[in-house]
Design a protein around this motif. Structure first.
Motif, PDB file in Angstrom:
ATOM      1  N   GLN A  53      45.371  32.932  24.837  1.00 57.68           N
ATOM      2  CA  GLN A  53      45.662  34.288  24.374  1.00 57.68           C
ATOM      3  C   GLN A  53      44.462  35.201  24.592  1.00 57.68           C
ATOM      4  O   GLN A  53      44.609  36.347  25.023  1.00 57.68           O
ATOM      5  N   GLN A  56      44.123  36.167  28.228  1.00 58.84           N
ATOM      6  CA  GLN A  56      45.093  37.196  28.590  1.00 58.84           C
ATOM      7  C   GLN A  56      44.633  38.567  28.111  1.00 58.84           C
ATOM      8  O   GLN A  56      44.791  39.566  28.815  1.00 58.84           O
ATOM      9  N   THR A  57      44.018  38.620  26.934  1.00 58.91           N
ATOM     10  CA  THR A  57      43.485  39.883  26.411  1.00 58.91           C
ATOM     11  C   THR A  57      42.408  40.431  27.335  1.00 58.91           C
ATOM     12  O   THR A  57      42.402  41.625  27.654  1.00 58.91           O
ATOM     13  N   ALA A  59      41.915  39.759  30.568  1.00 60.37           N
ATOM     14  CA  ALA A  59      42.511  40.169  31.847  1.00 60.37           C
ATOM     15  C   ALA A  59      43.235  41.505  31.699  1.00 60.37           C
ATOM     16  O   ALA A  59      43.107  42.388  32.550  1.00 60.37           O
ATOM     17  N   ASN A  60      43.990  41.671  30.607  1.00 58.43           N
ATOM     18  CA  ASN A  60      44.733  42.913  30.376  1.00 58.43           C
ATOM     19  C   ASN A  60      43.808  44.109  30.152  1.00 58.43           C
ATOM     20  O   ASN A  60      44.190  45.244  30.412  1.00 58.43           O
ATOM     21  N   THR A  78      43.118  29.922  32.873  1.00 55.89           N
ATOM     22  CA  THR A  78      43.836  31.202  32.741  1.00 55.89           C
ATOM     23  C   THR A  78      43.007  32.339  33.331  1.00 55.89           C
ATOM     24  O   THR A  78      43.528  33.192  34.057  1.00 55.89           O
ATOM     25  N   ALA A  82      43.636  34.722  36.730  1.00 57.10           N
ATOM     26  CA  ALA A  82      43.643  36.186  36.615  1.00 57.10           C
ATOM     27  C   ALA A  82      42.544  36.829  37.461  1.00 57.10           C
ATOM     28  O   ALA A  82      42.440  38.060  37.518  1.00 57.10           O
TER      29      ALA A  82
END
Length: 141
Positions: A53, A56-57, A59-60, A78, A82
């Motif tokens: 998680q 993902q934060t 990368a976003n 992950t 990315a």
């Protein structure tokens, strides 16, 4: 270029946090302007999957690189998928970590630096003392 530094608090003067998935904040810094944006890590208290998680934060948020003390295998994979490069550093403030990055003093890693679930503490989240979190306080053995 934007990079992320794991931190114990918001801002450039916050101490860097050696944990990735369970750090308190992600400080996203534009290395050219040194303008920083702090993002509270909402996955820090997740029962599982905190590293994924958190990755993902990052990368976003548009970070091209991450500076942290340690990273687990799921988060490393992950971030790699990315396109986020990972650099390991310990100690100092967010600002100092960014300065070391800009000077080329940090080494990129392409793999995990710790085992899975390392950020959960000893005993997989249970009390790691003599009783292993089983409520045996006060009993002599």
């Amino acid at each position: 270029m934007k990079i992320c530094v794991t931190a114990t608090g918001p801002g450039l003067e916050a101490p860097a946090d050696p944990r990735f998935g369970r750090c308190a904040y992600f400080v996203i810094v534009d290395v050219d302007t040194m303008v920083a944006e702090s993002i509270s890590n909402s996955s820090a208290s997740a029962a599982s999957g905190a590293g994924i998680q958190a990755a993902q934060t990052i990368a976003n948020a548009g970070a091209a690189a991450l500076i942290t003390g340690n990273i687990g295998p799921n988060a490393a994979e992950t971030l790699k998928a990315a396109g986020v490069k990972v650099y390991l550093a310990s100690g100092g403030t967010v600002r100092e970590a960014v300065e070391r990055f800009k000077k080329g003093e940090l080494t990129e890693t392409s793999s995990a630096s710790v085992q899975p679930h390392s950020g959960m503490g000893r005993g997989g989240g249970r009390g790691g003392g003599r009783g292993g979190g089983r409520g045996q306080g006060g009993q002599n053995r």
